[in-house]
Motif scaffolding. Structure first.
Motif, PDB file in Angstrom:
ATOM      1  N   ILE A 167      -6.447   0.013   4.012  1.00  0.00           N
ATOM      2  CA  ILE A 167      -5.447  -0.926   3.985  1.00  0.00           C
ATOM      3  C   ILE A 167      -4.948  -1.415   2.892  1.00  0.00           C
ATOM      4  O   ILE A 167      -5.887  -1.342   1.658  1.00  0.00           O
ATOM      5  CB  ILE A 167      -5.384  -2.081   4.786  1.00  0.00           C
ATOM      6  CG1 ILE A 167      -5.126  -1.612   6.685  1.00  0.00           C
ATOM      7  CG2 ILE A 167      -3.794  -2.585   4.762  1.00  0.00           C
ATOM      8  CD1 ILE A 167      -5.390  -3.248   7.350  1.00  0.00           C
ATOM      9  N   GLY A 168      -3.431  -0.548   1.811  1.00  0.00           N
ATOM     10  CA  GLY A 168      -3.721  -0.636   0.592  1.00  0.00           C
ATOM     11  C   GLY A 168      -2.432  -1.380   0.782  1.00  0.00           C
ATOM     12  O   GLY A 168      -2.203  -2.529   0.435  1.00  0.00           O
ATOM     13  N   VAL A 169      -3.012  -2.830  -0.660  1.00  0.00           N
ATOM     14  CA  VAL A 169      -2.557  -3.945  -0.842  1.00  0.00           C
ATOM     15  C   VAL A 169      -2.176  -3.828  -2.499  1.00  0.00           C
ATOM     16  O   VAL A 169      -3.271  -3.500  -3.074  1.00  0.00           O
ATOM     17  CB  VAL A 169      -3.005  -5.321  -0.366  1.00  0.00           C
ATOM     18  CG1 VAL A 169      -2.792  -5.863   1.224  1.00  0.00           C
ATOM     19  CG2 VAL A 169      -4.054  -5.886  -0.662  1.00  0.00           C
ATOM     20  N   GLY A 170      -1.262  -4.511  -3.044  1.00  0.00           N
ATOM     21  CA  GLY A 170      -0.830  -5.167  -4.591  1.00  0.00           C
ATOM     22  C   GLY A 170      -0.769  -3.470  -4.968  1.00  0.00           C
ATOM     23  O   GLY A 170       0.074  -2.593  -4.196  1.00  0.00           O
ATOM     24  N   CYS A 171      -0.736  -3.537  -6.435  1.00  0.00           N
ATOM     25  CA  CYS A 171       0.288  -2.862  -7.287  1.00  0.00           C
ATOM     26  C   CYS A 171      -0.001  -1.539  -7.199  1.00  0.00           C
ATOM     27  O   CYS A 171      -1.006  -1.113  -7.099  1.00  0.00           O
ATOM     28  CB  CYS A 171       0.423  -2.474  -8.613  1.00  0.00           C
ATOM     29  SG  CYS A 171       2.148  -3.656  -9.033  1.00  0.00           S
ATOM     30  N   GLY A 172       0.783  -0.166  -6.646  1.00  0.00           N
ATOM     31  CA  GLY A 172       0.262   0.622  -6.855  1.00  0.00           C
ATOM     32  C   GLY A 172      -0.469   1.422  -5.468  1.00  0.00           C
ATOM     33  O   GLY A 172      -1.396   2.374  -5.363  1.00  0.00           O
ATOM     34  N   ALA A 173      -0.601   0.504  -4.771  1.00  0.00           N
ATOM     35  CA  ALA A 173      -2.214   0.968  -3.766  1.00  0.00           C
ATOM     36  C   ALA A 173      -1.068   1.913  -2.670  1.00  0.00           C
ATOM     37  O   ALA A 173      -0.421   1.218  -2.100  1.00  0.00           O
ATOM     38  CB  ALA A 173      -2.086  -0.423  -2.914  1.00  0.00           C
ATOM     39  N   SER A 174      -2.170   3.010  -2.483  1.00  0.00           N
ATOM     40  CA  SER A 174      -2.047   3.575  -1.480  1.00  0.00           C
ATOM     41  C   SER A 174      -2.651   3.224  -0.145  1.00  0.00           C
ATOM     42  O   SER A 174      -3.955   2.972  -0.164  1.00  0.00           O
ATOM     43  CB  SER A 174      -2.264   5.253  -1.919  1.00  0.00           C
ATOM     44  OG  SER A 174      -2.632   5.786  -0.600  1.00  0.00           O
ATOM     45  N   SER A 175      -1.410   2.873   1.406  1.00  0.00           N
ATOM     46  CA  SER A 175      -2.670   2.395   2.420  1.00  0.00           C
ATOM     47  C   SER A 175      -2.525   3.877   3.620  1.00  0.00           C
ATOM     48  O   SER A 175      -1.384   5.012   2.558  1.00  0.00           O
ATOM     49  CB  SER A 175      -1.376   2.229   3.448  1.00  0.00           C
ATOM     50  OG  SER A 175      -1.406   0.638   2.408  1.00  0.00           O
ATOM     51  N   LYS A 176      -3.329   4.815   3.660  1.00  0.00           N
ATOM     52  CA  LYS A 176      -4.009   5.848   4.311  1.00  0.00           C
ATOM     53  C   LYS A 176      -4.405   5.425   5.643  1.00  0.00           C
ATOM     54  O   LYS A 176      -4.380   4.578   6.711  1.00  0.00           O
ATOM     55  CB  LYS A 176      -5.049   6.464   4.207  1.00  0.00           C
ATOM     56  CG  LYS A 176      -4.719   7.896   2.545  1.00  0.00           C
ATOM     57  CD  LYS A 176      -5.223   8.396   2.252  1.00  0.00           C
ATOM     58  CE  LYS A 176      -5.467   8.693   1.542  1.00  0.00           C
ATOM     59  NZ  LYS A 176      -6.959  10.057   1.367  1.00  0.00           N
ATOM     60  N   PHE A 177      -3.110   5.655   7.147  1.00  0.00           N
ATOM     61  CA  PHE A 177      -2.718   5.247   8.787  1.00  0.00           C
ATOM     62  C   PHE A 177      -3.486   6.303   9.174  1.00  0.00           C
ATOM     63  O   PHE A 177      -2.557   7.246   9.139  1.00  0.00           O
ATOM     64  CB  PHE A 177      -1.358   4.971   9.176  1.00  0.00           C
ATOM     65  CG  PHE A 177      -1.413   3.560   7.648  1.00  0.00           C
ATOM     66  CD1 PHE A 177      -1.862   1.806   8.339  1.00  0.00           C
ATOM     67  CD2 PHE A 177       0.064   4.099   7.031  1.00  0.00           C
ATOM     68  CE1 PHE A 177      -1.470   1.021   7.623  1.00  0.00           C
ATOM     69  CE2 PHE A 177       0.081   2.982   6.340  1.00  0.00           C
ATOM     70  CZ  PHE A 177      -0.404   1.011   6.579  1.00  0.00           C
TER      71      PHE A 177
END
Length: 502
Positions: A447-457
């Motif tokens: 789970i990516g939070v913040g600027c430019g964060a990439s989430s991979k589900f």
């Protein structure tokens, strides 16, 4: 520029595939489908043979000589996508082989240009192959050298020693927290990294949104009684913000995320030595965070200036010892081989300086010309090492790590990487970064939070991956973080429809 003509029967994704392979051999190469002056030419012949075999032949006319290669294998059972992947692999084999013949240049990673080699190895092991069988299959299917295949096997063994339940982490998640500010932006960088300026108020506004995003994700995680494996603060440089802001952020994290006592690892990148202060180290210690990165990249001051890092070599050394003496027990350092105007002598010096400090882990990156970086857009301005030199530097790095008691524990590759090499993370036994392993092998949702964060589900049943990117620009993030939260929660509800039973 080298031009290679192929038949006008291939779709654009095939042409891109051929272009990626050709660019392993030529600094600039264009795949064309029409006749052009001084262009080389490749003809392909495809056949379906008896015994359900598929076969392809490539004939390359290059600088007045002709080269041929043939490859065949049994047709795989599956749908149209399976057949398309197999055909691309077969055509890649013969295309690569004729280029190797013509240029007398051997590609140790074979036809792999974008895929993660470690994932292939793990996939074959999970299918029931033993280590040698997995290596042999990678060598046969992808033309990977034995040396690289055995490196994959060695890394996998260390990963499973470090994380014995690596294949069973799908019911947990890890968290990436992106803070997009740096003192300055490095010339090779394409990460979200904005020079930190206080007058506009965007730092404070961004942090307000980040706190809220952490709280909302924390509510969902708590409702699901979700277990968090690792938390990683990246960027940018997370230690660019003030000590008081770091303190408030970690406080929100501990108040919002469930089961924090069970989190196996928390990492904070302090990659720029010019951001490290005693007050910030005190904050890290207060919250029990002792894994950080202090990244020299090079131990040559002229190189640091050339790539836009406004700190000195001495500052790197001083901040490492400050961190160590104040209680940071797990410090990572990064070095980059192939930086502008650096050769073997400069890299030997960087390794000698690193040896004096003995960080718990050392990542050796090979310079990659990322499309959006300043270095790529002004490539003529930067003189970098040739292929033979970067190969020697990588070999020297391997030997140095072995001599100093470090094991390779993760590996990944990038397009446009010098020498078609790799990036390898090394660590003292027991000091491997769990986050680096799980994100590279894509074994659980991040789970990516913040600027430019990439989430991979990652679907727990099929392994399929869906990605979601938060905006890179702080101004855009501030305007849209609430919408991003809603979209991510929807993805998460699809993957974890019910509370995961521990």
């Amino acid at each position: 520029m080298q031009k290679i003509k192929i038949e006008n029967t291939f779709a654009q994704d095939w042409i891109r595939m051929f272009a990626h392979l050709a660019n392993l051999f030529f600094e600039q190469c264009e795949i064309i489908t029409e006749d052009a002056e001084n262009a080389s030419k490749v003809d392909f012949i495809f056949k379906e043979l008896e015994g359900n075999k598929l076969s392809a032949k490539a004939i390359l006319n290059y600088e007045g000589k002709q080269y041929e290669a043939t490859f065949s294998e049994i047709e795989e059972v599956g749908d149209a996508k399976v057949k398309s992947r197999q055909l691309k692999r077969i055509y890649s084999h013969v295309f690569l082989e004729v280029l190797e013949q013509a240029t007398e240049m051997k590609q140790s990673w074979g036809i792999l240009t974008g895929i993660r080699p470690m994932k292939l190895y793990h996939k074959y092991r999970r299918e029931g192959l033993d280590s040698e069988e997995a290596v042999e299959k990678i060598m046969k299917n992808y033309r990977v050298s034995r040396e690289k295949g055995e490196l994959l096997a060695k890394i996998a063994a260390i990963q499973l020693r470090s994380v014995p339940d690596l294949y069973d982490l799908k019911d947990e998640v890890s968290i990436y927290i992106g803070i997009p500010f740096c003192p300055t932006k490095c010339a090779y960088c394409t990460f979200p990294a904005y020079a930190i300026r206080r007058k506009s108020g965007r730092v404070e506004s961004f942090l307000d949104g980040l706190h809220e995003e952490i709280r909302e994700m924390g509510r969902w995680l708590t409702e699901k009684d979700m277990k968090i494996t690792t938390i990683y603060f990246g960027g940018g440089t997370p230690t660019s913000i003030e000590a008081e802001e770091m303190d408030e952020l970690y406080k929100t994290m501990y108040e919002s995320f469930p089961n924090m006592e069970a989190v196996r690892e928390i990492t904070v990148e302090a990659g720029r030595p010019d951001t490290i202060t005693p007050a910030k180290i005190d904050v890290l210690k207060k919250w029990g965070i002792d894994r950080i990165s202090v990244n020299p990249q090079s131990y040559t001051d002229e190189t640091l200036k050339a790539i836009g890092r406004h700190h000195t070599v001495q500052e790197t050394v001083d901040k490492f010892w400050l961190s160590r003496n104040m209680g940071m027990k797990n410090i990572n350092m990064d070095l980059i081989i192939g930086l502008p105007n650096e050769g073997m002598a400069e890299f030997e010096h960087s390794l000698a300086e690193t040896e004096k400090m003995q960080p718990e882990s050392l990542t050796i990156h090979t310079l990659s010309f990322k499309r959006a970086s300043e270095m790529s857009q002004n490539r003529n301005k930067y003189k970098v090492a040739d292929r033979k030199t970067v190969e020697q530097m990588m070999k020297l790095g391997e030997e140095w790590n072995e001599k100093n008691g470090y094991d390779p524990y993760y590996l990944y590759r990038q397009k446009n990487i010098l020498g078609n090499l790799e990036n390898v993370g090394y660590a003292k036994p027991g000091e491997e970064s769990i986050y680096n392993i799980v994100i590279m092998e894509e074994v659980q949702t991040i789970i990516g939070v913040g600027c430019g964060a990439s989430s991979k589900f990652i679907d727990r049943n099929t392994g399929r991956i869906k990605q979601f990117y938060n905006p890179k620009d702080p101004a855009a993030y501030i305007l849209t973080y609430e919408e991003s939260i809603e979209k991510k929660l929807a993805f998460l509800d699809g993957i974890f429809p019910e509370t995961v039973k521990k």
